[in-house]
Design a protein around this motif. Sequence first.
Motif, PDB file in Angstrom:
ATOM      1  N   LYS A  70       0.699  -1.032   0.059  1.00 53.27           N
ATOM      2  CA  LYS A  70       0.009   0.089  -0.001  1.00 53.27           C
ATOM      3  C   LYS A  70       0.874   1.415   0.054  1.00 53.27           C
ATOM      4  O   LYS A  70       0.437   2.231   0.763  1.00 53.27           O
ATOM      5  CB  LYS A  70      -0.979   0.039   1.028  1.00 53.27           C
ATOM      6  N   PRO A  71       1.760   1.437  -0.767  1.00 58.14           N
ATOM      7  CA  PRO A  71       2.572   2.404  -0.876  1.00 58.14           C
ATOM      8  C   PRO A  71       1.944   3.665  -1.558  1.00 58.14           C
ATOM      9  O   PRO A  71       0.968   3.312  -2.559  1.00 58.14           O
ATOM     10  CB  PRO A  71       3.893   2.210  -1.354  1.00 58.14           C
ATOM     11  N   ALA A  72       2.100   4.663  -1.253  1.00 63.62           N
ATOM     12  CA  ALA A  72       1.667   6.059  -2.260  1.00 63.62           C
ATOM     13  C   ALA A  72       2.693   5.896  -3.366  1.00 63.62           C
ATOM     14  O   ALA A  72       3.845   6.033  -3.107  1.00 63.62           O
ATOM     15  CB  ALA A  72       1.489   7.319  -1.247  1.00 63.62           C
ATOM     16  N   ILE A  73       2.067   6.075  -4.469  1.00 65.28           N
ATOM     17  CA  ILE A  73       2.980   6.324  -5.577  1.00 65.28           C
ATOM     18  C   ILE A  73       2.924   7.688  -6.513  1.00 65.28           C
ATOM     19  O   ILE A  73       1.717   7.866  -6.604  1.00 65.28           O
ATOM     20  CB  ILE A  73       2.606   5.009  -6.575  1.00 65.28           C
ATOM     21  N   LEU A  74       3.816   8.053  -6.493  1.00 61.79           N
ATOM     22  CA  LEU A  74       4.079   9.361  -7.392  1.00 61.79           C
ATOM     23  C   LEU A  74       4.657   9.020  -8.811  1.00 61.79           C
ATOM     24  O   LEU A  74       5.726   8.356  -8.967  1.00 61.79           O
ATOM     25  CB  LEU A  74       4.760  10.425  -6.625  1.00 61.79           C
ATOM     26  N   VAL A  75       4.591   9.911  -9.689  1.00 63.65           N
ATOM     27  CA  VAL A  75       5.363   9.820 -10.861  1.00 63.65           C
ATOM     28  C   VAL A  75       5.792  11.251 -11.179  1.00 63.65           C
ATOM     29  O   VAL A  75       4.868  12.147 -11.115  1.00 63.65           O
ATOM     30  CB  VAL A  75       4.659   9.374 -12.095  1.00 63.65           C
ATOM     31  N   ILE A  76       7.300  11.692 -10.767  1.00 63.89           N
ATOM     32  CA  ILE A  76       7.744  12.740 -10.985  1.00 63.89           C
ATOM     33  C   ILE A  76       9.028  13.002 -11.737  1.00 63.89           C
ATOM     34  O   ILE A  76       9.853  12.286 -11.709  1.00 63.89           O
ATOM     35  CB  ILE A  76       8.077  13.401  -9.498  1.00 63.89           C
ATOM     36  N   ASN A  77       9.056  13.743 -12.808  1.00 61.77           N
ATOM     37  CA  ASN A  77      10.254  13.973 -13.778  1.00 61.77           C
ATOM     38  C   ASN A  77      10.597  12.516 -14.327  1.00 61.77           C
ATOM     39  O   ASN A  77      11.858  12.224 -14.449  1.00 61.77           O
ATOM     40  CB  ASN A  77      11.369  14.482 -13.107  1.00 61.77           C
ATOM     41  N   GLY A  78       9.640  11.761 -14.794  1.00 58.23           N
ATOM     42  CA  GLY A  78       9.835  10.340 -15.293  1.00 58.23           C
ATOM     43  C   GLY A  78      10.447   9.359 -14.374  1.00 58.23           C
ATOM     44  O   GLY A  78      10.931   8.460 -15.025  1.00 58.23           O
ATOM     45  N   LYS A  79      10.245   9.532 -13.244  1.00 58.27           N
ATOM     46  CA  LYS A  79      10.575   8.472 -12.074  1.00 58.27           C
ATOM     47  C   LYS A  79       9.456   8.239 -11.293  1.00 58.27           C
ATOM     48  O   LYS A  79       8.666   9.060 -10.948  1.00 58.27           O
ATOM     49  CB  LYS A  79      11.665   8.889 -11.337  1.00 58.27           C
ATOM     50  N   ILE A  80       9.145   6.824 -11.078  1.00 60.17           N
ATOM     51  CA  ILE A  80       8.225   6.319  -9.864  1.00 60.17           C
ATOM     52  C   ILE A  80       8.798   6.450  -8.446  1.00 60.17           C
ATOM     53  O   ILE A  80       9.776   5.957  -8.407  1.00 60.17           O
ATOM     54  CB  ILE A  80       7.827   4.872 -10.286  1.00 60.17           C
ATOM     55  N   ILE A  81       7.942   7.122  -7.780  1.00 57.99           N
ATOM     56  CA  ILE A  81       8.514   7.367  -6.227  1.00 57.99           C
ATOM     57  C   ILE A  81       7.426   6.531  -5.583  1.00 57.99           C
ATOM     58  O   ILE A  81       6.284   7.015  -5.603  1.00 57.99           O
ATOM     59  CB  ILE A  81       8.870   8.699  -5.845  1.00 57.99           C
ATOM     60  N   ALA A  82       7.914   5.756  -4.763  1.00 52.64           N
ATOM     61  CA  ALA A  82       7.100   4.935  -3.640  1.00 52.64           C
ATOM     62  C   ALA A  82       7.296   5.668  -2.344  1.00 52.64           C
ATOM     63  O   ALA A  82       8.540   5.614  -1.733  1.00 52.64           O
ATOM     64  CB  ALA A  82       7.288   3.355  -3.512  1.00 52.64           C
ATOM     65  N   VAL A  83       6.259   6.096  -1.662  1.00 55.75           N
ATOM     66  CA  VAL A  83       6.234   6.668  -0.283  1.00 55.75           C
ATOM     67  C   VAL A  83       5.254   6.275   0.733  1.00 55.75           C
ATOM     68  O   VAL A  83       4.495   5.776   0.417  1.00 55.75           O
ATOM     69  CB  VAL A  83       5.735   8.317  -0.482  1.00 55.75           C
ATOM     70  N   GLY A  84       5.905   5.779   1.918  1.00 51.85           N
ATOM     71  CA  GLY A  84       5.253   5.158   2.864  1.00 51.85           C
ATOM     72  C   GLY A  84       4.954   3.995   2.828  1.00 51.85           C
ATOM     73  O   GLY A  84       5.567   3.094   1.951  1.00 51.85           O
ATOM     74  N   GLY A  85       3.599   3.365   3.239  1.00 52.29           N
ATOM     75  CA  GLY A  85       3.310   1.864   2.937  1.00 52.29           C
ATOM     76  C   GLY A  85       3.321   1.191   4.273  1.00 52.29           C
ATOM     77  O   GLY A  85       3.663   1.690   5.255  1.00 52.29           O
ATOM     78  N   ILE A  86       2.967   0.039   4.337  1.00 57.78           N
ATOM     79  CA  ILE A  86       2.922  -0.955   5.382  1.00 57.78           C
ATOM     80  C   ILE A  86       4.247  -1.889   5.137  1.00 57.78           C
ATOM     81  O   ILE A  86       4.368  -2.612   4.196  1.00 57.78           O
ATOM     82  CB  ILE A  86       1.750  -1.848   5.325  1.00 57.78           C
ATOM     83  N   ILE A  87       5.087  -1.924   6.343  1.00 60.57           N
ATOM     84  CA  ILE A  87       6.434  -2.639   5.967  1.00 60.57           C
ATOM     85  C   ILE A  87       6.294  -3.795   6.876  1.00 60.57           C
ATOM     86  O   ILE A  87       7.299  -4.570   7.439  1.00 60.57           O
ATOM     87  CB  ILE A  87       7.570  -1.901   6.690  1.00 60.57           C
ATOM     88  N   SER A  88       5.274  -4.201   7.900  1.00 61.58           N
ATOM     89  CA  SER A  88       5.161  -5.471   8.732  1.00 61.58           C
ATOM     90  C   SER A  88       5.306  -6.555   8.090  1.00 61.58           C
ATOM     91  O   SER A  88       4.917  -6.755   6.710  1.00 61.58           O
ATOM     92  CB  SER A  88       3.693  -5.255   9.417  1.00 61.58           C
ATOM     93  N   LYS A  89       5.603  -7.752   8.655  1.00 59.85           N
ATOM     94  CA  LYS A  89       5.749  -8.966   8.011  1.00 59.85           C
ATOM     95  C   LYS A  89       4.517  -9.732   7.197  1.00 59.85           C
ATOM     96  O   LYS A  89       4.510 -10.219   6.212  1.00 59.85           O
ATOM     97  CB  LYS A  89       6.289 -10.148   8.812  1.00 59.85           C
ATOM     98  N   ILE A  90       3.253  -9.586   7.872  1.00 58.48           N
ATOM     99  CA  ILE A  90       2.231 -10.252   7.394  1.00 58.48           C
ATOM    100  C   ILE A  90       1.139  -9.034   7.550  1.00 58.48           C
ATOM    101  O   ILE A  90       0.919  -8.624   8.414  1.00 58.48           O
ATOM    102  CB  ILE A  90       1.766 -11.593   8.215  1.00 58.48           C
ATOM    103  N   LEU A  91       0.314  -8.999   6.431  1.00 59.30           N
ATOM    104  CA  LEU A  91      -0.506  -7.822   6.461  1.00 59.30           C
ATOM    105  C   LEU A  91      -2.055  -8.344   7.002  1.00 59.30           C
ATOM    106  O   LEU A  91      -2.767  -7.452   7.785  1.00 59.30           O
ATOM    107  CB  LEU A  91      -0.945  -7.306   5.075  1.00 59.30           C
ATOM    108  N   PHE A  92      -2.440  -9.578   6.835  1.00 58.20           N
ATOM    109  CA  PHE A  92      -3.676 -10.019   7.079  1.00 58.20           C
ATOM    110  C   PHE A  92      -3.587 -11.304   7.652  1.00 58.20           C
ATOM    111  O   PHE A  92      -2.584 -12.031   7.434  1.00 58.20           O
ATOM    112  CB  PHE A  92      -4.743 -10.069   6.331  1.00 58.20           C
TER     113      PHE A  92
END
Length: 92
Positions: A70-92
């Motif tokens: 679930k990262p927030a995704i941005l496209v800036i100047n021809g690059k994809i940037i992932a920001v934040g998200g969930i980093i725990s081992k198991i989501l559900f």
Amino acid sequence: MSFTLGNIKGEFKLCPSLPEASSNASAAVLNDKIYLIGGCDRKGQLVSTVYRLDENSWTEDAPLPNPLAKPAILVINGKIIAVGGIISKILF
């Protein structure tokens, strides 16, 4: 099931299936290609996989440095940037 917008009239067409099931991934469009980034596999384990839809097939691209859901995704100047998200081992 995945669909792409086929034309400006809003008609959709069926895309090929991903090589493996994915949930909680994020997507971005860059250079007329769809990228599906991170998410979870069927067991709820976080993945670092990045898939790219080229014409009629998904290709595995360079993975994320670490698994991420679930990262927030941005496209800036021809690059994809992932920001934040969930980093725990198991989501559900």
